[in-house]
Design a protein around this motif. Structure first.
Motif, PDB file in Angstrom:
ATOM      1  N   TYR A  99      -1.478   2.373  -0.029  1.00 31.21           N
ATOM      2  CA  TYR A  99      -0.049   2.643   0.107  1.00 31.21           C
ATOM      3  C   TYR A  99       0.565   1.726   1.165  1.00 31.21           C
ATOM      4  O   TYR A  99       0.041   1.596   2.276  1.00 31.21           O
ATOM      5  CB  TYR A  99       0.184   4.097   0.504  1.00 31.21           C
ATOM      6  N   ASP A 106       3.324   2.297   2.697  1.00 30.44           N
ATOM      7  CA  ASP A 106       3.731   3.233   3.748  1.00 30.44           C
ATOM      8  C   ASP A 106       2.571   4.175   4.068  1.00 30.44           C
ATOM      9  O   ASP A 106       2.689   5.396   3.986  1.00 30.44           O
ATOM     10  CB  ASP A 106       4.979   4.006   3.327  1.00 30.44           C
ATOM     11  N   ALA A 122       2.645   7.471   6.409  1.00 32.89           N
ATOM     12  CA  ALA A 122       3.208   8.692   5.820  1.00 32.89           C
ATOM     13  C   ALA A 122       2.186   9.429   4.975  1.00 32.89           C
ATOM     14  O   ALA A 122       2.262  10.651   4.815  1.00 32.89           O
ATOM     15  CB  ALA A 122       4.438   8.345   4.981  1.00 32.89           C
ATOM     16  N   SER A 167      -4.430   1.276   6.121  1.00 29.24           N
ATOM     17  CA  SER A 167      -3.523   0.197   5.754  1.00 29.24           C
ATOM     18  C   SER A 167      -4.023  -0.503   4.500  1.00 29.24           C
ATOM     19  O   SER A 167      -5.194  -0.362   4.105  1.00 29.24           O
ATOM     20  CB  SER A 167      -3.434  -0.822   6.888  1.00 29.24           C
ATOM     21  N   THR A 203       3.774   2.524  -3.226  1.00 28.43           N
ATOM     22  CA  THR A 203       4.413   3.270  -2.140  1.00 28.43           C
ATOM     23  C   THR A 203       4.153   4.761  -2.332  1.00 28.43           C
ATOM     24  O   THR A 203       4.176   5.262  -3.462  1.00 28.43           O
ATOM     25  CB  THR A 203       5.928   3.015  -2.086  1.00 28.43           C
ATOM     26  N   ARG A 231      13.227   3.461  -1.077  1.00 29.37           N
ATOM     27  CA  ARG A 231      12.724   2.241  -0.470  1.00 29.37           C
ATOM     28  C   ARG A 231      11.650   1.621  -1.365  1.00 29.37           C
ATOM     29  O   ARG A 231      10.935   2.329  -2.083  1.00 29.37           O
ATOM     30  CB  ARG A 231      12.161   2.528   0.922  1.00 29.37           C
ATOM     31  N   HIS A 287       8.540  -2.049   3.124  1.00 24.03           N
ATOM     32  CA  HIS A 287       7.409  -1.654   3.962  1.00 24.03           C
ATOM     33  C   HIS A 287       6.481  -2.817   4.307  1.00 24.03           C
ATOM     34  O   HIS A 287       5.754  -2.749   5.309  1.00 24.03           O
ATOM     35  CB  HIS A 287       6.588  -0.565   3.260  1.00 24.03           C
TER      36      HIS A 287
END
Length: 222
Positions: free
Chosen positions: A104, A106, A109, A114, A134, A140, A145
């Motif tokens: 992801y 993001d 969240a 990462s 995402t 978004r 991001h």
């Protein structure tokens, strides 16, 4: 409609329930009948199933029909490499369905690693595919991001290790074009909302928009 628009991979999920929420397994069985068992020769597509996140993926994985090519599972809650690889190992897919790990953009969240960390785990475990998406569907996009330089670097590392990369995350046609111009060219583009009426990811698909993506890519859309 997606098949007639020229897509190569048709992914099944329930977008109203989350980023990678699974649809009912009965839908997967119906898809096999329509796109494998009785599909016209000019509508051959590979099928993919979303299995949800770590809490649903292991249980659902055994229900994926063997006629599918791919299944993907979200990494939420897997904040370390051992947790993430443990999730992948718990997925029991029938042969020859291939697991596609997910990162992801993001990731904080989602309580996940990462994208770079996930890619490293993919490489270290000898896997060959990765989807970058995402987690939050709040309007978004992937590029909100992750910078173009970061995406380009990820794709470079993936290419060096023969890892097939798909990019998704509320991408729009104009963003895809900008990314391509900047040298960000994944093996696959994942699209939902931008090929729907009123750009609503829970809405109905629009054949004209599917075709527009296909033409913009310059080959049958992935």
């Amino acid at each position: 409609m997606a098949a007639s628009g020229g897509v190569n991979i048709l992914d099944f999920k329930e977008p109203s329930r989350g980023a990678l929420a699974a649809c009912d397994p009965s839908v997967w069985k119906s898809a096999v009948s329509e796109f494998v068992g009785e599909a016209p020769a000019d509508r051959t597509v590979r099928l993919s199933a979303a299995l949800g996140e770590s809490e649903t993926g292991p249980e659902l994985s055994s229900h994926v029909p063997p006629e599918f090519s791919f299944a993907k599972v979200g990494p939420s809650g897997c904040s370390t490499a051992p947790k993430l690889t443990g999730l992948w190992e718990s997925i029991r897919l029938p042969q020859p369905v291939e697991l596609v790990p997910v990162a992801y953009a993001d990731h904080i969240a989602a309580g996940a690693m990462s994208a770079e960390g996930v890619l490293n785990a993919v490489i270290e475990t000898g896997r060959h595919r990765l989807l970058i998406d995402t987690f939050g569907k709040d309007g978004r996009t992937l590029t909100d991001h992750m910078t173009i330089d970061r995406l380009r670097s990820l794709l470079c590392v993936a290419s060096e290790h023969s890892v097939w990369i798909a990019l998704a995350g509320s991408l729009r046609l104009r963003e895809m074009r900008s990314l391509g111009t900047a040298g960000v060219r994944p093996n696959c583009w994942g699209v939902r909302g931008d090929v729907c009426d009123q750009r609503d990811r829970t809405g109905q698909m629009d054949l004209r928009k599917v075709t527009a993506w296909r033409r913009a890519i310059g080959s049958p859309a992935n």
